[in-house]
Design an enzyme around this catalytic site. Structure first.
Site, PDB file in Angstrom:
ATOM      1  N   TYR A   1       0.810  -1.212   0.000  1.00  0.00           N
ATOM      2  CA  TYR A   1       0.000   0.000   0.000  1.00  0.00           C
ATOM      3  C   TYR A   1       0.851   1.272   0.000  1.00  0.00           C
ATOM      4  O   TYR A   1       0.683   2.144   0.846  1.00  0.00           O
ATOM      5  CB  TYR A   1      -0.960   0.000   1.209  1.00  0.00           C
ATOM      6  CG  TYR A   1      -2.097  -0.972   1.013  1.00  0.00           C
ATOM      7  CD1 TYR A   1      -3.201  -0.614   0.245  1.00  0.00           C
ATOM      8  CD2 TYR A   1      -2.053  -2.245   1.559  1.00  0.00           C
ATOM      9  CE1 TYR A   1      -4.242  -1.507   0.025  1.00  0.00           C
ATOM     10  CE2 TYR A   1      -3.079  -3.147   1.348  1.00  0.00           C
ATOM     11  CZ  TYR A   1      -4.171  -2.764   0.580  1.00  0.00           C
ATOM     12  OH  TYR A   1      -5.193  -3.649   0.366  1.00  0.00           O
TER      13      TYR A   1
ATOM     14  N   TYR B   1     -12.288  -6.746   6.299  1.00  0.00           N
ATOM     15  CA  TYR B   1     -11.118  -6.868   5.418  1.00  0.00           C
ATOM     16  C   TYR B   1     -10.884  -8.348   5.142  1.00  0.00           C
ATOM     17  O   TYR B   1     -10.833  -9.156   6.070  1.00  0.00           O
ATOM     18  CB  TYR B   1      -9.860  -6.248   6.048  1.00  0.00           C
ATOM     19  CG  TYR B   1      -8.658  -6.415   5.147  1.00  0.00           C
ATOM     20  CD1 TYR B   1      -8.503  -5.614   4.020  1.00  0.00           C
ATOM     21  CD2 TYR B   1      -7.717  -7.410   5.377  1.00  0.00           C
ATOM     22  CE1 TYR B   1      -7.434  -5.794   3.152  1.00  0.00           C
ATOM     23  CE2 TYR B   1      -6.642  -7.600   4.518  1.00  0.00           C
ATOM     24  CZ  TYR B   1      -6.506  -6.785   3.402  1.00  0.00           C
ATOM     25  OH  TYR B   1      -5.462  -6.971   2.539  1.00  0.00           O
TER      26      TYR B   1
ATOM     27  N   ASP C   1     -13.817 -15.818   8.407  1.00  0.00           N
ATOM     28  CA  ASP C   1     -12.436 -15.496   8.049  1.00  0.00           C
ATOM     29  C   ASP C   1     -11.652 -15.275   9.343  1.00  0.00           C
ATOM     30  O   ASP C   1     -11.747 -14.206   9.962  1.00  0.00           O
ATOM     31  CB  ASP C   1     -12.435 -14.244   7.156  1.00  0.00           C
ATOM     32  CG  ASP C   1     -11.027 -13.822   6.767  1.00  0.00           C
ATOM     33  OD1 ASP C   1     -10.060 -14.359   7.342  1.00  0.00           O
ATOM     34  OD2 ASP C   1     -10.900 -12.940   5.895  1.00  0.00           O
TER      35      ASP C   1
ATOM     36  N   LYS D   1      -1.878 -16.526   8.226  1.00  0.00           N
ATOM     37  CA  LYS D   1      -1.021 -15.702   9.085  1.00  0.00           C
ATOM     38  C   LYS D   1      -0.266 -16.512  10.146  1.00  0.00           C
ATOM     39  O   LYS D   1       0.805 -17.033   9.871  1.00  0.00           O
ATOM     40  CB  LYS D   1      -1.867 -14.599   9.730  1.00  0.00           C
ATOM     41  CG  LYS D   1      -2.272 -13.520   8.706  1.00  0.00           C
ATOM     42  CD  LYS D   1      -2.895 -12.343   9.394  1.00  0.00           C
ATOM     43  CE  LYS D   1      -3.385 -11.282   8.446  1.00  0.00           C
ATOM     44  NZ  LYS D   1      -2.361 -10.360   8.013  1.00  0.00           N
TER      45      LYS D   1
END
Ligand code: PLP
Length: 426
Positions: free
Chosen positions: A21, A149, A247, A276
């Site tokens: 980003y 997200y 999620d 992760k």
């Protein structure tokens, strides 16, 4: 020609490498890292920073852990990678069994993906293929909540918060999904689930699944919501006959105080995404898990093929380090560790509420969030944190930490006091 010193390669990095980003033409500064050990990140100039980010939720055991290093070194002796099409290996099978054993009973099938975003893509494909094979070819949309997200690939982005996820820029490219307001839990124990139910009722015939981050919404706003909302969501999905995708890519592996956040609501999803911390932050690996019902459903029309198969699927090095990371977690007193971190975060961050620029302080498990009224100047605040000897990466209006679980009390105090120091002087 090798680079001779860090200022040379840093300059090359600035001119040629994209970071997450950021702009290539006007990039934010990056700090050269020489090594990382435990909760300490050593910069090329010799400074040491205490890590408050766990490399974005992943490095739960800290860096350079001997047990995780050993798992990779040992696996290297037999094979680092082998294609998963037509071949299989024990690291993957052991890992699948471990995941099936520690997640909700109905989750019996595992698809290994190469990143969290890909795990979300696979979950979405599973849901769409499930309905397709039942002859319900209209059910192709996802219903989700705002402030979510779910990753940076196109389908994942389509279910991110439309504002934070910059949907405008990709209009016409992103699949159009259906949104409900973000979860709200009120003092009288009620929630705003009706708003989501209304959308479900209106679009039932085109919705394949609801996708949501359980208990904590991560990068879309670092919001915390109550287990009752999730319980009501499970019932609502059942009532309207849509699948529920949870999620847990950020929340999984004890971050919120239970091994998986959905346990706090005592529910099970139809599809679960994890990633992760799966490998303790060592390598990129994620998984999409599902139930016998979804598996049978996908195969109902006779073809039964799930349309995905990445080159590095179930990479043996990643699977083996994931096996070691899960063992390490389960063999540790993780529950009391997270409870202790949570208590300390609550005690030490609460007073941030007094600062004029602070809107709200939120703590859940080993996650501490300070939300400001205005977006921060990331470049200068980042430099201030580094000058304080800590690695905390704010974004937008959020200053937040989710440290490795091995952090010591005095190290965590270093993180929270640096937050105080910087926010007090804003
Ligand atoms: C909840 C959630 N889903 C999906 C993702 C995407 O994972 P990855 O960055 O590994 O693609 C993230 C990453 O931040 C996440 O927090």
């Amino acid at each position: 020609m090798p680079f001779l010193n860090s200022s040379d390669w840093l300059e090359y990095d600035k001119n040629h490498l994209w970071h997450p980003y950021t702009s290539m033409t006007d990039p934010l500064p990056t700090y050269p890292v020489e090594s990382a050990h435990g909760v300490r990140i050593k910069l090329a100039d010799g400074r040491e920073l205490i890590d408050g980010m766990s490399s974005w939720w992943a490095a739960i055991h800290g860096y350079n852990h001997p047990a995780l290093n050993a798992a990779i070194e040992q696996q290297l002796q037999s094979m680092s990678h082998i294609m998963f099409g037509g071949l299989t290996h024990l690291p993957a099978v052991n890992l699948a069994k471990k995941l099936i054993d520690i997640t909700a009973e109905p989750l019996q099938h595992v698809f290994f993906a190469d990143s969290g975003s890909v795990a979300v893509e696979v979950a979405i494909k599973m849901a769409i293929q499930y309905w397709y094979a039942q002859g319900q070819k209209n059910k192709q949309k996802l219903l989700t909540v705002r402030s979510g997200y779910h990753g940076d690939t196109l389908a994942g982005m389509s279910v991110c918060d439309p504002v934070n996820g910059m949907h405008n820029m990709f209009q016409g490219v992103l699949p159009e999904q259906i949104f409900a307001p973000h979860p709200e839990c009120y003092a009288d124990g009620s929630t705003n689930i009706e708003a989501l139910e209304k959308q479900l009722c209106r679009h039932q015939s085109e919705i394949a699944a609801v996708i949501i981050e359980p208990i904590v919404q991560g990068a879309g706003g670092m919001r915390v919501y109550c287990p009752q909302y999730l319980q009501q969501l499970r019932l609502t999905c059942d009532r309207y006959n849509v699948l529920l995708i949870l999620d847990e890519i950020a929340t999984g592996f004890a971050r919120t105080g239970t091994l998986f956040a959905y346990e706090q609501a005592d529910i099970a999803p139809d599809i679960l995404c994890i990633g992760k911390a799966l490998t303790g932050g060592y390598m990129t690996l994620a998984a999409t898990m599902t139930t016998a019902r979804v598996v049978q459903g996908i195969s109902a029309d006779g073809s039964g093929i799930l349309m995905h198969g990445p080159t590095f699927m179930a990479n043996p090095l990643a699977c083996q380090v994931a096996n070691a990371s899960i063992d390490l977690l389960l063999d540790s007193p993780w529950k009391s560790t997270i409870d202790t971190i949570e208590q300390q975060l609550k005690g030490e961050l609460a007073a941030c509420q007094e600062y004029p620029k602070v809107k709200e302080v939120r703590v859940k498990g080993a996650i501490g969030v300070v939300e400001l009224h205005e977006a921060v100047d990331m470049k200068s605040m980042q430099a201030d944190f580094v000058a304080q000897g800590v690695w905390i990466r704010p974004f937008n209006k959020l200053v937040y930490i989710m440290p490795p679980y091995i952090i010591k009390q005095n190290e965590l105090t270093r993180l929270t006091s640096s937050i105080h120091h910087i926010l007090k002087n804003l």
